[in-house]
Scaffold this motif. Structure first.
Motif, PDB file in Angstrom:
ATOM      1  N   GLU A   1       0.820  -1.213   0.000  1.00  0.00           N
ATOM      2  CA  GLU A   1       0.000   0.000   0.000  1.00  0.00           C
ATOM      3  C   GLU A   1       0.858   1.270   0.000  1.00  0.00           C
ATOM      4  OE1 GLU A   1      -2.315  -3.275   2.101  1.00  0.00           O
ATOM      5  OE2 GLU A   1      -0.262  -2.489   2.153  1.00  0.00           O
ATOM      6  N   GLN A   2       1.896   1.286   0.834  1.00  0.00           N
ATOM      7  CA  GLN A   2       2.753   2.470   0.906  1.00  0.00           C
ATOM      8  C   GLN A   2       3.535   2.676  -0.387  1.00  0.00           C
ATOM      9  OE1 GLN A   2       5.184   2.214   4.436  1.00  0.00           O
ATOM     10  NE2 GLN A   2       3.525   2.886   5.774  1.00  0.00           N
ATOM     11  N   TYR A   3       3.915   1.579  -1.017  1.00  0.00           N
ATOM     12  CA  TYR A   3       4.640   1.671  -2.283  1.00  0.00           C
ATOM     13  C   TYR A   3       3.768   2.342  -3.339  1.00  0.00           C
ATOM     14  CZ  TYR A   3       7.194   0.077  -6.458  1.00  0.00           C
ATOM     15  OH  TYR A   3       7.878   0.022  -7.650  1.00  0.00           O
ATOM     16  N   PHE A   4       2.509   1.916  -3.416  1.00  0.00           N
ATOM     17  CA  PHE A   4       1.594   2.526  -4.386  1.00  0.00           C
ATOM     18  C   PHE A   4       1.372   3.997  -4.062  1.00  0.00           C
ATOM     19  CE2 PHE A   4      -2.554   3.742  -6.032  1.00  0.00           C
ATOM     20  CZ  PHE A   4      -2.466   3.312  -7.344  1.00  0.00           C
ATOM     21  N   GLN A   5       1.184   4.306  -2.784  1.00  0.00           N
ATOM     22  CA  GLN A   5       0.950   5.692  -2.378  1.00  0.00           C
ATOM     23  C   GLN A   5       2.138   6.583  -2.744  1.00  0.00           C
ATOM     24  OE1 GLN A   5       0.029   5.478   1.801  1.00  0.00           O
ATOM     25  NE2 GLN A   5      -1.892   4.355   1.455  1.00  0.00           N
ATOM     26  N   ARG A   6       3.338   6.037  -2.607  1.00  0.00           N
ATOM     27  CA  ARG A   6       4.545   6.814  -2.907  1.00  0.00           C
ATOM     28  C   ARG A   6       4.617   7.192  -4.386  1.00  0.00           C
ATOM     29  NH1 ARG A   6       9.814   4.937  -3.967  1.00  0.00           N
ATOM     30  NH2 ARG A   6       9.341   2.842  -3.206  1.00  0.00           N
ATOM     31  N   LEU A   7       4.114   6.328  -5.249  1.00  0.00           N
ATOM     32  CA  LEU A   7       4.214   6.556  -6.687  1.00  0.00           C
ATOM     33  C   LEU A   7       2.926   7.100  -7.307  1.00  0.00           C
ATOM     34  CD1 LEU A   7       6.108   3.274  -7.737  1.00  0.00           C
ATOM     35  CD2 LEU A   7       7.089   5.510  -7.185  1.00  0.00           C
ATOM     36  N   GLU A   8       1.862   7.144  -6.517  1.00  0.00           N
ATOM     37  CA  GLU A   8       0.543   7.442  -7.087  1.00  0.00           C
ATOM     38  C   GLU A   8       0.471   8.801  -7.773  1.00  0.00           C
ATOM     39  OE1 GLU A   8      -4.181   7.141  -5.974  1.00  0.00           O
ATOM     40  OE2 GLU A   8      -2.700   7.171  -4.349  1.00  0.00           O
ATOM     41  N   SER A   9       0.998   9.861  -7.155  1.00  0.00           N
ATOM     42  CA  SER A   9       0.869  11.189  -7.754  1.00  0.00           C
ATOM     43  C   SER A   9       1.581  11.265  -9.095  1.00  0.00           C
ATOM     44  CB  SER A   9       1.426  12.259  -6.806  1.00  0.00           C
ATOM     45  OG  SER A   9       2.808  12.061  -6.575  1.00  0.00           O
ATOM     46  N   GLU A  10       2.734  10.610  -9.200  1.00  0.00           N
ATOM     47  CA  GLU A  10       3.471  10.586 -10.462  1.00  0.00           C
ATOM     48  C   GLU A  10       2.692   9.828 -11.524  1.00  0.00           C
ATOM     49  OE1 GLU A  10       8.076   9.682 -11.883  1.00  0.00           O
ATOM     50  OE2 GLU A  10       7.430   9.233  -9.841  1.00  0.00           O
ATOM     51  N   ILE A  11       2.111   8.699 -11.127  1.00  0.00           N
ATOM     52  CA  ILE A  11       1.326   7.899 -12.056  1.00  0.00           C
ATOM     53  C   ILE A  11       0.088   8.669 -12.518  1.00  0.00           C
ATOM     54  CG2 ILE A  11      -0.147   5.850 -12.245  1.00  0.00           C
ATOM     55  CD1 ILE A  11       1.880   4.416 -10.418  1.00  0.00           C
ATOM     56  N   ARG A  12      -0.602   9.309 -11.573  1.00  0.00           N
ATOM     57  CA  ARG A  12      -1.815  10.054 -11.934  1.00  0.00           C
ATOM     58  C   ARG A  12      -1.493  11.178 -12.915  1.00  0.00           C
ATOM     59  NH1 ARG A  12      -4.907   5.952 -10.902  1.00  0.00           N
ATOM     60  NH2 ARG A  12      -5.102   5.441  -8.687  1.00  0.00           N
ATOM     61  N   SER A  13      -0.317  11.778 -12.766  1.00  0.00           N
ATOM     62  CA  SER A  13       0.097  12.829 -13.688  1.00  0.00           C
ATOM     63  C   SER A  13       0.227  12.279 -15.103  1.00  0.00           C
ATOM     64  CB  SER A  13       1.421  13.438 -13.230  1.00  0.00           C
ATOM     65  OG  SER A  13       1.880  14.397 -14.154  1.00  0.00           O
ATOM     66  N   PHE A  14       0.822  11.086 -15.228  1.00  0.00           N
ATOM     67  CA  PHE A  14       0.947  10.458 -16.543  1.00  0.00           C
ATOM     68  C   PHE A  14      -0.415  10.011 -17.063  1.00  0.00           C
ATOM     69  CE2 PHE A  14       5.535   9.567 -15.403  1.00  0.00           C
ATOM     70  CZ  PHE A  14       6.065  10.354 -16.407  1.00  0.00           C
ATOM     71  N   GLU A  15      -1.306   9.596 -16.153  1.00  0.00           N
ATOM     72  CA  GLU A  15      -2.661   9.230 -16.568  1.00  0.00           C
ATOM     73  C   GLU A  15      -3.383  10.436 -17.166  1.00  0.00           C
ATOM     74  OE1 GLU A  15      -4.666   5.624 -14.079  1.00  0.00           O
ATOM     75  OE2 GLU A  15      -4.401   7.504 -12.986  1.00  0.00           O
ATOM     76  N   GLN A  16      -3.283  11.553 -16.486  1.00  0.00           N
ATOM     77  CA  GLN A  16      -3.974  12.766 -16.927  1.00  0.00           C
ATOM     78  C   GLN A  16      -3.467  13.262 -18.280  1.00  0.00           C
ATOM     79  OE1 GLN A  16      -3.556  15.493 -13.649  1.00  0.00           O
ATOM     80  NE2 GLN A  16      -4.787  14.226 -12.266  1.00  0.00           N
ATOM     81  N   SER A  17      -2.178  13.032 -18.535  1.00  0.00           N
ATOM     82  CA  SER A  17      -1.613  13.456 -19.818  1.00  0.00           C
ATOM     83  C   SER A  17      -1.849  12.429 -20.926  1.00  0.00           C
ATOM     84  CB  SER A  17      -0.114  13.728 -19.673  1.00  0.00           C
ATOM     85  OG  SER A  17       0.593  12.530 -19.362  1.00  0.00           O
ATOM     86  N   GLY A  18      -2.479  11.309 -20.559  1.00  0.00           N
ATOM     87  CA  GLY A  18      -2.820  10.295 -21.559  1.00  0.00           C
ATOM     88  C   GLY A  18      -1.710   9.320 -21.892  1.00  0.00           C
ATOM     89  N   HIS A  19      -0.694   9.244 -21.027  1.00  0.00           N
ATOM     90  CA  HIS A  19       0.452   8.375 -21.323  1.00  0.00           C
ATOM     91  C   HIS A  19       0.482   7.090 -20.489  1.00  0.00           C
ATOM     92  CE1 HIS A  19       2.270  11.226 -24.041  1.00  0.00           C
ATOM     93  NE2 HIS A  19       2.175  12.183 -23.136  1.00  0.00           N
ATOM     94  N   TRP A  20      -0.403   6.959 -19.526  1.00  0.00           N
ATOM     95  CA  TRP A  20      -0.404   5.779 -18.653  1.00  0.00           C
ATOM     96  C   TRP A  20      -1.827   5.289 -18.496  1.00  0.00           C
ATOM     97  CZ3 TRP A  20       3.554   3.290 -15.735  1.00  0.00           C
ATOM     98  CH2 TRP A  20       3.113   2.358 -14.792  1.00  0.00           C
ATOM     99  N   LYS A  21      -1.981   3.955 -18.496  1.00  0.00           N
ATOM    100  CA  LYS A  21      -3.306   3.385 -18.286  1.00  0.00           C
ATOM    101  C   LYS A  21      -3.194   2.064 -17.539  1.00  0.00           C
ATOM    102  CE  LYS A  21      -7.703   2.559 -20.635  1.00  0.00           C
ATOM    103  NZ  LYS A  21      -8.438   2.581 -21.917  1.00  0.00           N
ATOM    104  N   PHE A  22      -3.918   1.981 -16.415  1.00  0.00           N
ATOM    105  CA  PHE A  22      -4.053   0.719 -15.696  1.00  0.00           C
ATOM    106  C   PHE A  22      -5.144  -0.103 -16.370  1.00  0.00           C
ATOM    107  CE2 PHE A  22      -2.360   3.002 -11.835  1.00  0.00           C
ATOM    108  CZ  PHE A  22      -1.281   2.157 -11.609  1.00  0.00           C
TER     109      PHE A  22
END
Length: 211
Positions: free
Chosen positions: A70-91
């Motif tokens: 859980e902490q690992y995901f939380q640590r990276l979440e903001s960076e991932i969400r930024s890439f999601e918003q720009s259309g470059h990352w998708k879960f």
């Protein structure tokens, strides 16, 4: 071995998960866990996106509420969400074998940025390679073996995002890679593997009996 999918199924997967037909598509198939080195990929992404503004990174596998991670995901979440918003990352979440076949068929590259030496021979790499998809992988003893054996991809120093990014870009630009690829995957046949295990067990049993 994964089931075969029709061109129509491959197309349907693309429409669902890449509706804007972005290219290239770079995939990672894993459980979202510390040893998988997701942050290595995240730090490699900006240079790849700089060279390929329409690049799409798709992550297949469980990623939410992973026990102990859980902490690992939380640590990276903001960076991932930024890439999601720009259309470059998708879960994409967890997928059935049929869906995994369509996933690989839609990739340009698979990435395996694992960090932990306990990571073993990467089955996901073989599945991708059987779909004519190369792997960019970290230089761990077991993880690097599919690339070394099949000459389909590249190996980068463990944890080195800069080198990973460079190798992704080089692989995407290499139009002649198929000339040196070894696409003999017969050794992974379930029947052959089962037979090898039977031979090994019989040998072990014989050695124990003769002691």
């Amino acid at each position: 071995m994964l089931p075969k999918v029709s061109p129509e199924e491959v197309q349907a997967f693309r429409v669902q998960h890449n509706p804007h037909n972005q290219h290239p598509v770079i995939g990672m198939a894993a459980r979202f866990a510390t040893e998988k080195g997701v942050e290595v990929l995240l730090r490699a992404m900006p240079e790849v996106i700089k060279q390929y503004p329409q690049a799409l990174f798709q992550f297949v596998g469980p990623y939410q509420s992973i026990i102990g991670e859980e902490q690992y995901f939380q640590r990276l979440e903001s960076e991932i969400r930024s890439f999601e918003q720009s259309g470059h990352w998708k879960f994409l979440g967890s997928m059935s074998p049929q869906e995994m076949s369509a996933f690989y068929a839609n990739l340009d590259l698979l990435v395996v940025p694992s960090l932990n030496s306990t990571e073993a021979f990467g089955l996901v790499q073989i599945e991708a390679m059987m779909n004519n998809v190369r792997s960019i992988t970290s230089n761990l003893p077991g993880v690097r073996q599919p690339v070394k054996i099949h000459r389909m991809g590249a190996i980068f120093p463990i944890g080195d995002s800069d080198e990973m990014g460079k190798m992704i870009i080089e692989a995407l630009r290499d139009s002649d890679w198929q000339k040196s690829a070894n696409k003999d995957f017969s050794v992974y046949s379930p029947a052959l593997v089962a037979n090898e295990y039977e031979t090994l067990f019989a040998q072990i049993a014989s050695e124990i009996t003769n002691k």
